[in-house]
Design a protein around this motif. Structure first.
Motif, short mmCIF file in Angstrom:
data_model
loop_
_atom_site.label_atom_id
_atom_site.label_comp_id
_atom_site.label_asym_id
_atom_site.label_seq_id
_atom_site.Cartn_x
_atom_site.Cartn_y
_atom_site.Cartn_z
N ASP A 272 -6.08 6.63 -3.46
CA ASP A 272 -4.86 5.85 -3.27
C ASP A 272 -4.05 6.35 -2.09
O ASP A 272 -3.45 5.55 -1.36
CB ASP A 272 -4.00 5.93 -4.54
N SER B 274 -3.67 3.49 0.55
CA SER B 274 -2.33 2.88 0.60
C SER B 274 -1.59 3.26 1.87
O SER B 274 -0.95 2.41 2.50
CB SER B 274 -1.52 3.27 -0.63
N MET C 83 2.43 8.12 -8.50
CA MET C 83 1.17 8.53 -9.11
C MET C 83 1.41 9.55 -10.21
O MET C 83 0.81 9.48 -11.29
CB MET C 83 0.24 9.12 -8.05
N PHE D 229 -2.91 12.78 -3.95
CA PHE D 229 -2.35 11.63 -3.23
C PHE D 229 -1.66 12.09 -1.96
O PHE D 229 -1.84 11.51 -0.89
CB PHE D 229 -1.35 10.88 -4.11
#
Length: 229
Positions: A24, A28, A61, A154
């Motif tokens: 992610d 992202s 997250m 992340f």
């Protein structure tokens, strides 16, 4: 005597959260940066958007993993509490259930009954939790571990595209960032496959494909928005 087999099931809890977080983070942030860059924004604004996305994404997250895994842990705790009550109220019925489970797995009824008796004497709740409910210490939900693993990876994943923004010339930013992010995703697929003992090529292709799709769609939206504005 210890055997030489190396099992990786004990890694599934943190590994799932770590891979999800890193994936992610890369996808992202790279998608966000590509979308902003495609709209014709300068490098400073791109970095500000990327850093904001990193911080917001890491916190999201962490919160999401903690809440979702806590819900799983609450369900497991409730099921074990119910099982404990049933063991106290109906020990014979619970013994029969455990025996039936072992018969279904291939033991004859006499041996299954003896195994159920011995495991019940050793730790009845653990035996029913593991064999009837599928809950064990190895696979039990760990909310804090999942939250830290997901948020940390992340942040690391999101930092990679931002570093590339600083290194790649503005004229080549779109293609350079997309290509480097796909390389990062492929490496993530390889690392996660090796950590989990899964096929490397399939893992790398899976992660790279979905990352490329996300970045392509976001860049397209950014380009359309930039033209419209």
């Amino acid at each position: 005597m210890r055997h030489g087999e190396r099992h990786r099931t004990h890694r599934t809890g943190w590994l799932r959260a770590a891979v999800l977080g890193a994936n992610d983070g890369i996808v992202s942030t790279a998608s966000l940066v590509l979308g902003v860059a495609a709209a014709g924004t300068d490098t400073k604004a791109i970095l500000v958007a990327g850093v904001a996305g990193l911080v917001a994404g890491a916190m999201s997250m962490a919160a999401g993993e903690y809440v979702s895994v806590s819900s799983q842990a609450d369900t497991e705790t409730a099921d074990l509490a119910r099982e404990a009550r049933e063991l106290t109220a109906n020990p014979e019925q619970e013994h029969a259930e455990l025996t039936a489970i072992y018969v279904a797995r291939g033991l004859d009824e006499s041996l299954a009954s003896r195994v159920a008796t011995q495991l019940t004497q050793h730790d009845a709740l653990a035996a029913h939790g593991r064999d009837e409910l599928g809950i064990s210490d190895t696979l039990a939900a760990k909310p804090v571990q999942a939250a830290f693993a997901s948020a940390g990876t992340f942040a690391v994943g999101a930092a990679l595209p931002l570093v590339m923004v600083l290194l790649i010339p503005a004229a080549a930013l779109m293609w350079g960032l997309a290509a480097s992010s796909l390389v990062f995703l492929a490496l993530l697929g390889v690392l996660s496959a090796r950590a989990g003992g899964a096929p490397v090529l399939a893992s790398a292709m899976r992660v790279t494909f979905w990352g490329a799709l996300a970045m392509g769609l976001t860049a397209g939206v950014g380009a359309l928005f930039g033209v419209a504005v």
